[in-house]
Each structure stands twice: as structure tokens, then as C-alpha cells.
Design a protein around this motif. Structure first.
Motif, PDB file in Angstrom:
ATOM      1  N   ARG A 176      30.743  43.013  38.804  1.00 13.67           N
ATOM      2  CA  ARG A 176      30.377  41.888  37.935  1.00 13.67           C
ATOM      3  C   ARG A 176      28.971  42.019  37.364  1.00 13.67           C
ATOM      4  NH1 ARG A 176      31.995  36.247  40.070  1.00 13.67           N
ATOM      5  NH2 ARG A 176      33.997  37.229  39.559  1.00 13.67           N
TER       6      ARG A 176
ATOM      7  N   GLU B  10      34.469  43.587  34.037  1.00 10.92           N
ATOM      8  CA  GLU B  10      35.450  42.855  34.830  1.00 10.92           C
ATOM      9  C   GLU B  10      36.522  42.355  33.875  1.00 10.92           C
ATOM     10  OE1 GLU B  10      35.570  39.320  38.236  1.00 10.92           O
ATOM     11  OE2 GLU B  10      33.645  39.931  37.399  1.00 10.92           O
ATOM     12  N   VAL B  11      37.720  42.151  34.385  1.00 16.47           N
ATOM     13  CA  VAL B  11      38.785  41.534  33.602  1.00 16.47           C
ATOM     14  C   VAL B  11      38.896  40.073  34.020  1.00 16.47           C
ATOM     15  CG1 VAL B  11      41.258  41.507  33.104  1.00 16.47           C
ATOM     16  CG2 VAL B  11      40.064  43.698  33.334  1.00 16.47           C
ATOM     17  N   GLY B  12      38.796  39.175  33.039  1.00 15.97           N
ATOM     18  CA  GLY B  12      38.970  37.752  33.318  1.00 15.97           C
ATOM     19  C   GLY B  12      37.722  37.026  33.751  1.00 15.97           C
ATOM     20  N   ALA B  13      36.581  37.706  33.747  1.00  9.98           N
ATOM     21  CA  ALA B  13      35.306  37.049  34.068  1.00  9.98           C
ATOM     22  C   ALA B  13      34.183  37.779  33.338  1.00  9.98           C
ATOM     23  CB  ALA B  13      35.048  37.041  35.572  1.00  9.98           C
ATOM     24  N   ASP B  14      33.053  37.083  33.184  1.00  6.49           N
ATOM     25  CA  ASP B  14      31.909  37.674  32.489  1.00  6.49           C
ATOM     26  C   ASP B  14      31.157  38.620  33.420  1.00  6.49           C
ATOM     27  OD1 ASP B  14      32.749  35.827  30.650  1.00  6.49           O
ATOM     28  OD2 ASP B  14      30.750  35.038  30.232  1.00  6.49           O
TER      29      ASP B  14
ATOM     30  N   TRP C 243      38.647  45.296  29.470  1.00  8.46           N
ATOM     31  CA  TRP C 243      37.635  44.499  30.169  1.00  8.46           C
ATOM     32  C   TRP C 243      37.264  43.310  29.278  1.00  8.46           C
ATOM     33  CZ3 TRP C 243      37.569  46.465  34.858  1.00  8.46           C
ATOM     34  CH2 TRP C 243      37.778  47.831  35.027  1.00  8.46           C
ATOM     35  N   THR C 244      36.807  42.228  29.888  1.00  2.88           N
ATOM     36  CA  THR C 244      36.420  41.035  29.131  1.00  2.88           C
ATOM     37  C   THR C 244      35.118  41.308  28.370  1.00  2.88           C
ATOM     38  OG1 THR C 244      37.562  39.534  30.631  1.00  2.88           O
ATOM     39  CG2 THR C 244      35.695  38.632  29.398  1.00  2.88           C
TER      40      THR C 244
ATOM     41  N   ALA D 286      37.158  38.814  24.093  1.00  2.44           N
ATOM     42  CA  ALA D 286      37.179  37.521  24.783  1.00  2.44           C
ATOM     43  C   ALA D 286      36.279  36.498  24.086  1.00  2.44           C
ATOM     44  CB  ALA D 286      36.753  37.693  26.235  1.00  2.44           C
TER      45      ALA D 286
END
Length: 268
Positions: free
Chosen positions: A65, A87-91, A160-161, A188
Motif C-alpha cells: 500500500r 494495490e487493487v481496490g485501495a489507494d 492496479w487502482t 479509478a
């Protein structure tokens, strides 16, 4: 665990020189280097901490992260290489801070992250009325590798995000000078490379503000859009952004194949 290196409250006068810091292969960490976070008073915040000529990286396959959490006083990251934060789904961020009063210096680094390469704010400070302040960001290279971009010939297959290259959500007296910021596309987020967007992130920090910011002498290139400014948080109560100077910058290759092509956007 969550971290490779973490501070105790009040830890001070440490300098990391020429060290490679990374998670154990195949493991995910929240921050490779975590300076501060839990402290509820400015007196307890760690201080006089320097990361100097270090190689700080996330796991190449599963990501990490955050490279360095700068929740400190009198702290610096200089002459270092910070990469593969994703990360995927988060910053994810190369460097971020939300609970450190400053002053802080980020100078002459290579900084690579999918979410925000550098961000201040993004979580409510635990210290009442805290605004990360007196931040100098000079001569850094902020970039996202094209192996993260779906549709590019270099794409490695994981989306990735991806958000932006630089974001302030809660910050005061920030100088962003002489940096190279490149490669940002809509994924994203809508593709703006630089965000000055006031956010009382979790609703408990109505003092959040962006003020006395200078963005000068920077080169911004190969991005979908330029700078997005939000005067006041449109989700939670915040202060009004004020005194932001954007001068003597060069914007090249904005829009086109990268995305929407808007250079400046001012909201509220």
C-alpha cells in the motif's frame, strides 16, 4: 506484519542511509516505513527522522500500500528510490502523511505508486486541529510505469487502482518546485495528474484545509488532464481552500491518447 519499520511514539533522531527496505517476498504490507500515525498529541509525534539514499519498494507481484508514511516532525526523504507501491481496490502511495505537523522535506527522489505518488491528508488526523504543514517537495520524479496501463503494449495484466500523481487533501504551506510528474491516465479516477482538493476525509476533521501552496517550475507531461482544484469539501464540512499559486510550469502532451485533455478545473 503491517510494517517493515515502525516508530514508537516520540522516537527521534534516526537516519536510514543506503538501506534496501521491502516486504518479505510474497507478503503485503500497509507501509514499508511507518513514521507515526497513532499519536493523539503533537508532542508525542516522532521527529528528526531521515530516509537518505534508500531503496524502498513493494512486492513486485502483489504490491504494497505505501512506501513511507510521514506522520512526523522534522522529517525528510532524500535521494531515494521508492517503487512498486500498488494495490487493487485501495489507494497506494510512495509517500503520504496525515497525522504529522511537519516540517517535512521530500527532495530528489524517484517516486512510483499507482494511487497517489505523494499525498497529504486522506485520513483524519488523530491530533485535534492538525494540518500537515511546512512541506517542501523539490526535484523529484513522480511517475507511473506503463506496465500498469491496460491497453499499453507493456501492460502486465493487473489493473492496479490508478488515480493521480500528486494530491493534497489537508495541507498548509507547501512548496512543490522543480519536479517532473509524468504518466497518468483515467482508471479509478478521471485522469487529473494533480489535485488540490480539500477533504475532511472521514468526517471528524472539519478544520481540513489547503492553503498557502506554491506549484512552480514543474514539468508535467503524458497525462490525461492537468490540475483539479476543489475549494471546499463537497462530502463533509471543511475550510475553504485559499492562496494557491500555480506559476512557471510546463505542461506537455495533456489529453490526446491519455484521456480527457482538460488542463485546469476549479470547483466550488
Amino acid at each position: 506484519g503491517d510494517f517493515v519499520v515502525a516508530t514508537d511514539p516520540g522516537a527521534h533522531h534516526y537516519r536510514f542511509v543506503g538501506i534496501e527496505l521491502a516486504p518479505k517476498a510474497g507478503s503485503f504490507v500497509t507501509s514499508v516505513i511507518q513514521f507515526g500515525d497513532r499519536e493523539a498529541s503533537a508532542d508525542a509525534v516522532p521527529h528528526h527522522l531521515i530516509v537518505d539514499r534508500c531503496y524502498v519498494h513493494g512486492d513486485p507481484k502483489i504490491g504494497s500500500r505505501r512506501g513511507i508514511a510521514l506522520n512526523a516532525r522534522d522529517a525528510a526523504v532524500v535521494d531515494s528510490y521508492v517503487s512498486d507501491f500498488k494495490e487493487v481496490g485501495a489507494d497506494s502511495q510512495a509517500i503520504s502523511g496525515w497525522n504529522g505537523p511537519g516540517p517535512l522535506k521530500i527532495a530528489n527522489n524517484y517516486l512510483e505508486a499507482a494511487g497517489e505518488n505523494i499525498m497529504f491528508g486522506g485520513a483524519d488526523p488523530k491530533i485535534q486541529d492538525l494540518v500537515p504543514s511546512d512541506i517542501e517537495i523539490v526535484r523529484n520524479h513522480l511517475t507511473k510505469p506503463l506496465r500498469w496501463r491496460k491497453g499499453d503494449s507493456a501492460f502486465e495484466g493487473v489493473e492496479w487502482t490508478v488515480k493521480n500523481l500528486f494530491e493534497l487533501k489537508n495541507a498548509r504551506r507547501v512548496a512543490i518546485n522543480g519536479n517532473l510528474l509524468e504518466y497518468n491516465w483515467p482508471q479509478a479516477q478521471n485522469g487529473f495528474a494533480i489535485l488540490f482538493t480539500v477533504r475532511n476525509q472521514d468526517g471528524a476533521a472539519p478544520w481540513s484545509t489547503i492553503e498557502d501552496v506554491s506549484f512552480a517550475n514543474n514539468l508535467v507531461r503524458h497525462v490525461a488532464a492537468g490540475i483539479n482544484m476543489l475549494g471546499r469539501d463537497d462530502n463533509n464540512q471543511s475550510q475553504q481552500a485559499k492562496r494557491i499559486a500555480i506559476r512557471n510550469n510546463l505542461f506537455l502532451d495533456v489529453g490526446g491518447s491519455w484521456g480527457n485533455g482538460r488542463l485546469f478545473q476549479l470547483l466550488d
